[in-house]
Enzyme design. Sequence first.
Site, PDB file in Angstrom:
ATOM      1  N   TYR B 181      48.778  50.751  43.781  1.00  0.00           N
ATOM      2  CA  TYR B 181      47.718  50.090  43.020  1.00  0.00           C
ATOM      3  C   TYR B 181      46.681  49.495  43.978  1.00  0.00           C
ATOM      4  O   TYR B 181      45.472  49.689  43.817  1.00  0.00           O
ATOM      5  CB  TYR B 181      48.309  48.987  42.119  1.00  0.00           C
ATOM      6  CG  TYR B 181      47.238  48.204  41.417  1.00  0.00           C
ATOM      7  CD1 TYR B 181      46.607  48.727  40.283  1.00  0.00           C
ATOM      8  CD2 TYR B 181      46.808  46.978  41.911  1.00  0.00           C
ATOM      9  CE1 TYR B 181      45.579  48.021  39.670  1.00  0.00           C
ATOM     10  CE2 TYR B 181      45.789  46.280  41.295  1.00  0.00           C
ATOM     11  CZ  TYR B 181      45.175  46.803  40.175  1.00  0.00           C
ATOM     12  OH  TYR B 181      44.158  46.125  39.576  1.00  0.00           O
ATOM     13  N   PHE B 298      30.815  41.800  58.880  1.00  0.00           N
ATOM     14  CA  PHE B 298      31.087  42.249  57.517  1.00  0.00           C
ATOM     15  C   PHE B 298      32.596  42.443  57.291  1.00  0.00           C
ATOM     16  O   PHE B 298      33.128  42.101  56.234  1.00  0.00           O
ATOM     17  CB  PHE B 298      30.328  43.562  57.280  1.00  0.00           C
ATOM     18  CG  PHE B 298      30.632  44.248  55.982  1.00  0.00           C
ATOM     19  CD1 PHE B 298      30.115  43.761  54.796  1.00  0.00           C
ATOM     20  CD2 PHE B 298      31.431  45.384  55.941  1.00  0.00           C
ATOM     21  CE1 PHE B 298      30.386  44.392  53.595  1.00  0.00           C
ATOM     22  CE2 PHE B 298      31.712  46.018  54.748  1.00  0.00           C
ATOM     23  CZ  PHE B 298      31.188  45.517  53.566  1.00  0.00           C
TER      24      PHE B 298
END
Lengths: 351, 482
Positions: B181, B298
Amino acid sequence: MSLTKVLVTGGTGFLGSEIVKALLEEKTFEVTVVDINPPSLGTGSFSTVRYVRANIMSPSDLHEVFQEAKPAFVIHTVGVYPLGPKRYKREGSDPVFAINVEGTRNIVEASKECGARGLVFTSSVTVLFDEMGMDFRNADETWPTGRLQTAYGESKAEAEKLVLSANTSDFKTCALRAAPILGPNDVATTAALYRCINRGETPFIIGDGTNLFDFVYVSNVADAHVLAVQNLFMSGAAAGEAFFITNGEPVVFRDFCLAVWKEFDHYPPFQITIPTRLGWWLGWGVEWASWLTGREGTFCRGAILDATDTRYVSISKARRILRYEPKVKLSEAVRISCQHFKEQLKAQAKR
Amino acid sequence: MVSASSVGYYLFHPQELRSIIQWKVWHNPVHERDETKESETLQRCFHFLDLTSRSFSAVIKELHPDLLVPVALFYLVLRGLDTIEDDMTIPLEKKEPILRNFQDLLEKDGWTFTENGPNEKDRQLLVEFNVVIEEFKKIKPEYKVIIKDITKRMGNGMADYANNAEHNINGVNTIKDYELYCHYVAGLVGEGCTRLFVEAGLANPVLLKRPELMESMGQFLQQVNIIRDIKEDIDDKRRFWPKEIWSKHVAKFEDLFEPENKEKALACSSEMILTCLNRADDCLYYLAGLKEQSVFNFCAIPQSMAIATLDVCFQNHDIFKKNVKITKGQACQLMLESSQNLKLVCDVFQRFTRSIHKKNNPHDPNFLKISIACGKIEQFIESIFPSQKKPEGAAGVPVMTAEEAAKKKAEEQEAKWDMIYMIMAVVITLVVITSSMLFVAWLAGARFDLAFGQAKQQLGELFGSGSDAKNTIAPSSDHSEL
């Protein structure tokens, strides 16, 4: 296909018998065991293995055994490891040097004489670490040895040098520097920590309790020996080299102790932190006290430094060249070793 | 705007207040976007970016100009996909084809979606999705391929989960399901970003050959979110903690929230944190492969925030009662530390790892494993930034054997006695000479009693108190000069 003949010295011992088992699992080796002791109860013997009783201090005995067995490869595991405070002393170290160094010299000679193609030597991380009071963080095999302060470390370093300098293209040698080994029947790790419980030594933390330490499970060391033999047999990239063999899972020393005690359902009732310096003096005091009373404790200056210094290594060289990968994880290793020890205690209690 | 409680907090944590001021005042973006050159639709896209993401929009907007628009669009596309998946008011028959074909919708001029429920917070993005499609047309085809590929795989993964009735009722079952998942919703994002960075020439292409590293980057962030949001998720009737883990500690998932199960709940959260912590070294490894500062920031800032969050959640029963967060001051400090270099990020990881280690409880079933996971991070950091120099020179020093040692000791002993004998000889000689001289003097009639008395007097004058002694000495010295 004919089987490759391998001779294991000390093959009935704690590590030796595990190596024999690992060799047999490969199904490509024919194994001869040379040991001063017959297979003892508990270590188990194997029906396909030939057991020969001999003393490695006797070159003539060895000559005879080796000529008869004609091994292609020799795995030399015999060594004496002084336990307790003796480990940190030099007095009375003659037998240590005799067996660890002269014994190894005898084995190298006998192996070369009988035409063996290679030898794998069980060395120890102490060839680097037994420089007391010094930290070792993620050390690798390029770090210099020979700055040692214990008889054991020195004798192992000397033996290792002897083995590695005997390396030639016809007779390939390598050394495996094992971390403190744990496993069923180990004497130096599980049992030693277990004894701290009854002595009431568990609440004391010496130093800041954040120093990392390496251990290794016995079957992982055995795997490394088999891999080393196979390497010398095939590519020979390991020839003349030393390798660190650990579980590759450095852990805070105090946490390892707590994890072992936990297996015996013991949790320190309280914790007292002792600064390293104070610990050293306490160790000194206890050494005198045990000298006076003739009793031996776990506590001594060497043990204090052993427990407070940071000592862990990188095993990337063994991974790269030997394709070594520790199969049994440390948490599992602690569980198995302590479980075995607990059963032994139970059996003793019944008797 | 500033609550009384936060004023109180920062009064006692001036360090954190300092970090906030430092970040707000002194932080210079590596790259700044130039709004004047942007089209109206692109400006609208950035407007949505601000609306939909709190944490990411700031770091995205500082990205290198080559990556700024592609990454912003990538984010909006995935946010759109997520908004459709999340919305339980859309029937499955309608949802599934959209999820599975979202990558094609990206090239359908003017496509919008207005059927989200009114409570879906990001529904406006899909209502005006045409602006995203408009801008998507303009980016380099190489970037488009990457974004479409990830969108396709993520959409299909989400559709599989939406179809899985068991998952909808019982939540995640095994650890494998849990990681799968997380792979769909985060691991794939890691892959997409990495491919964009490499395409732009701003990251080491080797990163693509070690897919487990970029996977871990996504997994680490996602797993931390799942651990932190346990309370929020259960209130929304969602369960992401795998049964394989919680069933070891409690019989029913809801039992985790019962106050009497505090110890069990903590043990369960520790195991979740352990699973996550095992990825931390991969993340540091990945960061080492980034070349450009804005790309590094980032990636590094969210990772630092994640390990800090993991630390506040560890052994903290509050996660089962409320949403636990790091403070704004801490967040600013982490941003400061994570927008410079890898060494500082490693220091951050080491700091929080040690904090986790300190809180580790011997009664916890995973005590040893957590300790080992912490050790692994320490070792990894040591391997890239060694704190210790290899000792030198001793390699050539021969090892001493016992006999040699004994010999050396005997030599030292001998040297010691030599020294003692020598000193004794000198002392005896001096005594003999002095006493024989004194004897001769005595024979010649020397008065030692007088000499002794005089010596005493002179010494008394020399060291004696008062100025008399000085005065008597002064003229005598004058005299000697004459």
